[in-house]
Design a protein around this motif. Structure first.
Motif, PDB file in Angstrom:
ATOM      1  N   ASP A 167       0.872  -1.161  -0.060  1.00 20.98           N
ATOM      2  CA  ASP A 167      -0.064  -0.124  -0.124  1.00 20.98           C
ATOM      3  C   ASP A 167       0.862   1.113   0.090  1.00 20.98           C
ATOM      4  O   ASP A 167       0.539   2.258  -0.802  1.00 20.98           O
ATOM      5  N   GLN A 168       1.784   1.437   0.901  1.00 20.09           N
ATOM      6  CA  GLN A 168       2.900   2.321   0.978  1.00 20.09           C
ATOM      7  C   GLN A 168       3.678   2.512  -0.469  1.00 20.09           C
ATOM      8  O   GLN A 168       3.812   3.813  -0.875  1.00 20.09           O
ATOM      9  N   ALA A 169       4.051   1.324  -0.942  1.00 18.90           N
ATOM     10  CA  ALA A 169       4.667   1.349  -2.340  1.00 18.90           C
ATOM     11  C   ALA A 169       3.950   1.937  -3.298  1.00 18.90           C
ATOM     12  O   ALA A 169       4.337   2.875  -4.302  1.00 18.90           O
ATOM     13  N   VAL A 170       2.489   1.595  -3.575  1.00 17.46           N
ATOM     14  CA  VAL A 170       1.728   2.241  -4.501  1.00 17.46           C
ATOM     15  C   VAL A 170       0.983   3.406  -4.345  1.00 17.46           C
ATOM     16  O   VAL A 170       0.208   4.056  -5.095  1.00 17.46           O
ATOM     17  N   GLY A 171       1.018   3.725  -3.099  1.00 17.20           N
ATOM     18  CA  GLY A 171       0.524   5.096  -2.650  1.00 17.20           C
ATOM     19  C   GLY A 171      -1.017   5.177  -2.488  1.00 17.20           C
ATOM     20  O   GLY A 171      -1.754   5.816  -2.995  1.00 17.20           O
ATOM     21  N   GLY A 172      -1.580   4.198  -2.061  1.00 15.81           N
ATOM     22  CA  GLY A 172      -3.119   3.635  -2.071  1.00 15.81           C
ATOM     23  C   GLY A 172      -3.023   2.352  -1.593  1.00 15.81           C
ATOM     24  O   GLY A 172      -2.286   1.637  -0.880  1.00 15.81           O
ATOM     25  N   GLN A 173      -4.515   1.847  -2.105  1.00 13.38           N
ATOM     26  CA  GLN A 173      -4.744   0.532  -1.751  1.00 13.38           C
ATOM     27  C   GLN A 173      -4.290  -0.488  -2.638  1.00 13.38           C
ATOM     28  O   GLN A 173      -4.727  -0.511  -3.902  1.00 13.38           O
ATOM     29  N   PHE A 174      -3.281  -1.399  -2.436  1.00 15.81           N
ATOM     30  CA  PHE A 174      -2.678  -2.387  -3.553  1.00 15.81           C
ATOM     31  C   PHE A 174      -3.814  -3.289  -3.857  1.00 15.81           C
ATOM     32  O   PHE A 174      -4.472  -3.872  -3.177  1.00 15.81           O
ATOM     33  N   ASP A 175      -4.036  -3.569  -5.003  1.00 14.05           N
ATOM     34  CA  ASP A 175      -4.724  -4.373  -5.737  1.00 14.05           C
ATOM     35  C   ASP A 175      -4.079  -5.425  -6.398  1.00 14.05           C
ATOM     36  O   ASP A 175      -3.294  -5.220  -7.608  1.00 14.05           O
ATOM     37  N   PRO A 176      -4.174  -6.828  -6.022  1.00 15.20           N
ATOM     38  CA  PRO A 176      -3.211  -7.860  -6.527  1.00 15.20           C
ATOM     39  C   PRO A 176      -3.611  -8.131  -8.008  1.00 15.20           C
ATOM     40  O   PRO A 176      -3.090  -8.587  -8.901  1.00 15.20           O
ATOM     41  N   SER A 177      -4.845  -7.831  -8.646  1.00 14.66           N
ATOM     42  CA  SER A 177      -5.380  -8.056  -9.883  1.00 14.66           C
ATOM     43  C   SER A 177      -4.764  -7.096 -10.845  1.00 14.66           C
ATOM     44  O   SER A 177      -4.667  -7.383 -12.130  1.00 14.66           O
ATOM     45  N   THR A 178      -3.957  -6.107 -10.296  1.00 16.15           N
ATOM     46  CA  THR A 178      -3.077  -5.339 -11.201  1.00 16.15           C
ATOM     47  C   THR A 178      -1.897  -5.891 -11.764  1.00 16.15           C
ATOM     48  O   THR A 178      -1.216  -5.457 -12.883  1.00 16.15           O
ATOM     49  N   ILE A 179      -1.693  -7.076 -11.243  1.00 17.03           N
ATOM     50  CA  ILE A 179      -0.335  -7.630 -11.667  1.00 17.03           C
ATOM     51  C   ILE A 179      -0.803  -8.636 -12.707  1.00 17.03           C
ATOM     52  O   ILE A 179      -1.111  -9.660 -12.216  1.00 17.03           O
ATOM     53  N   LYS A 180      -0.866  -8.500 -13.781  1.00 16.54           N
ATOM     54  CA  LYS A 180      -1.149  -9.428 -14.985  1.00 16.54           C
ATOM     55  C   LYS A 180       0.095  -9.986 -15.804  1.00 16.54           C
ATOM     56  O   LYS A 180      -0.104 -10.907 -16.568  1.00 16.54           O
TER      57      LYS A 180
END
Length: 445
Positions: A167-180
């Motif tokens: 979350d800290q790395a992406v600056g928000g709520q990390f969504d695992p579905s974004t890793i495709k």
């Protein structure tokens, strides 16, 4: 059931002995249900001692506690939990114990090893729990129409992530579905490191590399497992050259990326299993390649009550390629019951333990809440007690999973795990690794 006092138990045993004597000393066969088998399996008031060889070292303590609870519910039975030595496959350990003439009553085997013991283990087809198993959970342990094994757990693996770190790395709520894709994964690694944390840790154990990571290259050959089996057969026959194999090379490209961002890059073979759990749990790294069995260890280091989940291991830069968004899972670890050396009373007591796991509240609590296992039974409706189990259940609900390679040869993890270790450390290049994979499969009968 509360544990009775020693004096009360003595009185009970004496009364039972008199009753059995009055009936001519007959010994009724133990009941197959969870309530009756443990008490009647003790014969004429005596104790029946049974044992279980445990090959899931991470739940040894929990199993020992469960054994005590089972004994309290079944005063006629004593259950010993034996640990398979670290680094030894359950097949090797069980084979050694059979050779010495002293096998355990129950053995926790990997799926592919059940067939090797089929002449020495009990047919469990008549047990009630067969009707409550999830789909296909016994297809790989059924021979000549007989199911020979109890499916212990559904397990999955991939990249475990620490959500607060991501979350800290992406600056928000990390969504695992974004890793495709692999590029998505690389970008995530860069974001984690830019936030001041390390991207990931690669654990160098041969079983992790040889039994879990490398087999992704086999499983992603095709969605149809029948086609995957044909692929394996072609490897055995020496008919398939792997140098240009898309799935294998794609997976190794991802592994190269992992090597580059590995926190232990300078000493890649120095790490141990517990180090991965510690660094992830403490939030020093964002990602660890491992399975949901690792939760008890991660939890022991997690001081922030963080959230965790899984990202599948992408093998290409094409989002729709099979494997990029599918978590790897299978029904793993089977418990079999010895019929070669165990007595009928011991066999009935072992069956009672298996029924206790499925149908008794205390057994279910052990599986789900204590051992963090995802049961392979539809009749157990307890939700996963840990975030990794819940993450796997979410992938299952979406149909985003691939079947793990659960019937690999017993020495696959040791031999090709060693080959992967050479590749990880730089002691061997990709050409050498591919050659060793091809040569290994030619030796498998």
């Amino acid at each position: 059931m509360k544990r009775v006092s020693w004096m009360n138990m003595t009185v009970m045993i004496a009364i039972l002995t008199l009753l059995v004597s009055a009936c001519g000393g007959g010994n009724q066969a133990g009941s197959k249900n969870a309530e009756g088998a443990g008490s009647s399996a003790g014969g004429s008031g005596g104790k029946v001692k049974i044992s279980l060889l445990n090959s899931k070292g991470e739940i040894q303590t929990q199993l020992e506690a469960a054994a005590k609870t089972f004994e309290a519910d079944h005063p006629g039975v004593t259950l010993e939990i034996m640990a398979a030595p670290a680094g030894t496959s359950p097949f090797e350990r069980a084979s050694t114990m059979y050779a010495s003439g002293n096998p355990p009553t129950m053995i926790m085997l990997d799926t592919g090893d059940v067939e090797k013991f089929k002449d020495r283990i009990l047919d469990l087809s008549g047990e009630k729990w067969n009707a409550d198993i999830v789909e296909n959970a016994t297809s790989l342990t059924t021979f000549d129409g007989k199911n020979l094994a109890f499916p212990l757990a559904i397990e999955g693996y991939g990249f475990i992530y620490n959500k607060p770190v991501l979350d800290q790395a992406v600056g928000g709520q990390f969504d695992p579905s974004t890793i495709k894709t692999r590029s998505d994964l690389e970008n995530l690694f860069k974001q984690i490191e830019a936030s001041g944390k390390k991207a990931l840790i690669v654990s160098p154990m041969d079983w992790s590399l040889g039994a879990h990571f490398l087999p992704l290259a086999y499983a992603t050959q095709n969605k149809d497992m029948a086609e995957v089996n044909k692929f394996i057969d072609s490897l055995k026959a020496g008919q398939t050259a792997l140098a240009d194999n898309k799935a294998l090379n794609g997976l190794l490209d991802t592994f190269d990326l992992m090597k580059e961002y590995n926190i232990d890059k300078k000493s890649p073979l120095s790490g141990v299993y517990e180090r991965g759990a510690e660094l992830l749990g403490k939030g020093e790294v964002g990602i660890w390649f491992q399975g949901n069995w690792a939760w008890p260890q991660i939890k022991s280091f997690d001081t922030a009550n963080g959230e965790y989940g899984f990202i599948p291991v992408p093998i290409s830069d094409t989002p729709d390629d099979f494997g990029n968004r599918e978590i790897s899972l299978a029904t793993s670890k089977r418990i079999v019951v010895d019929k070669e050396k165990s007595t009928p009373e011991q066999q009935e007591a072992a069956k009672a333990f298996l029924n206790w796991l499925v149908y008794e509240e205390k057994g279910q609590d052990f599986l789900v809440n204590q051992a963090n296992i995802i049961p392979a039974f539809k009749s157990i409706t307890l939700p996963a007690a840990d975030p990794l189990g819940r993450s796997i259940q979410e992938y299952m609900a979406k149909g985003q999973f691939q079947e793990s390679m659960s019937v690999l040869p017993a020495d696959h993890w040791a031999k090709l795990g060693a080959s992967m270790q050479k590749y990880l450390s730089g002691a061997g290049d990709r050409g050498t690794l591919i050659q060793e994979i091809e040569e290994y499969w030619k030796t498998v009968k």
